[in-house]
Design a protein around this motif. Structure first.
Motif: not given
Length: 254
Positions: A7-10, A12-17
């Motif tokens: 869930e943290i990785a997801l 972080l992916m949202l932050a990256a987007f």
């Protein structure tokens, strides 16, 4: 991924987007991803290395998107990009020579100046204007100075390149944005040449964020080309101001 829950990785992916979207238009994507990585528990050095890795994909995607639309000829900018990469690598190598505390005091002032320039300077549009510095002088003075800064510190690099292209090279706002992205990509690659051998990149997390960063950059670059200066100027003001406020907060809080 090392020590990162799904869930943290997801998140972080949202932050990256979001970072890819913002960075492709106005720069400042690291303002989003670096704090996100630190909050996720990634150690500081690994945060910087992983951020440079995933950010390279966003900058590269934006550069290609602008090039395909005819806003920049990448081949003509390769020499400038090479200077940016070498200077960023040197900056990363000599980072310990510049007291971070000094930069934290100076950079908010500079970033507020960038925000004020784009907010209040009249006549900024997508039209080219008077060139105040020859391309060769620009390539071997301003480009290495900003890229070296990116190698040892980083916040606001895209905004500084943008201001240089507009104020000194005489580019319109959209053209300046397009040319900034390749130099950002090159400075990221130069920094990575130092970070990778030291083992400072978390590859699994970096690749996941890179996919999201690429998608965000693609959306942002296309939107910037559609709207132009009317979108780029206010976003530059917001991101530069936000970076300045964050640096001030860090300095105050220690």
């Amino acid at each position: 991924m090392i020590g990162i829950a799904t869930e943290i990785a997801l998140l972080l992916m949202l932050a990256a987007f979001i970072a890819g979207f913002v960075d492709s238009i106005a720069g400042g994507g690291g303002l989003i991803t670096v704090p996100a990585l630190l909050l996720a528990g990634v150690p500081p050095v690994e945060t910087l290395g992983t951020n440079k890795f995933q950010g390279s994909f966003g900058a590269g995607t934006a550069a290609l998107t602008y090039a395909r639309a005819g806003h920049v000829r990448l081949r003509d900018q390769l020499g400038m990009a090479a200077v940016s990469a070498v200077a960023a690598a040197c900056g990363a190598l000599v980072a310990h020579l510049m007291p971070a505390g000094v930069l934290r005091i100076i950079m908010p002032v500079v970033l507020i100046g960038v925000a004020a320039f784009f907010a209040f300077r009249r006549g900024l549009s997508d039209q080219d204007r008077v060139q105040r510095m020859r391309p060769a002088v620009f390539t071997f003075t301003l480009v290495p100075a900003i890229a070296a800064y990116d190698g040892f510190f980083g916040p606001g690099t895209g905004s500084f390149f943008m201001m240089g292209f507009v104020l000194l090279a005489g580019y319109g706002v959209l053209k300046a944005t397009a040319h900034t992205k390749l130099l950002n990509f090159a400075s990221n690659i130069g920094s990575l040449a130092v970070f990778i051998p030291s083992g400072a990149v978390w590859w699994g997390l970096g690749l996941a964020m890179a996919l999201a960063q690429t998608a965000g950059a693609l959306v942002g670059a296309r939107l910037a080309m559609r709207i132009g200066a009317r979108l780029i100027r206010p976003l530059l003001v917001v991101t530069s101001s936000a970076m300045a406020l964050r640096l001030i907060w860090q300095a105050v809080m220690g």
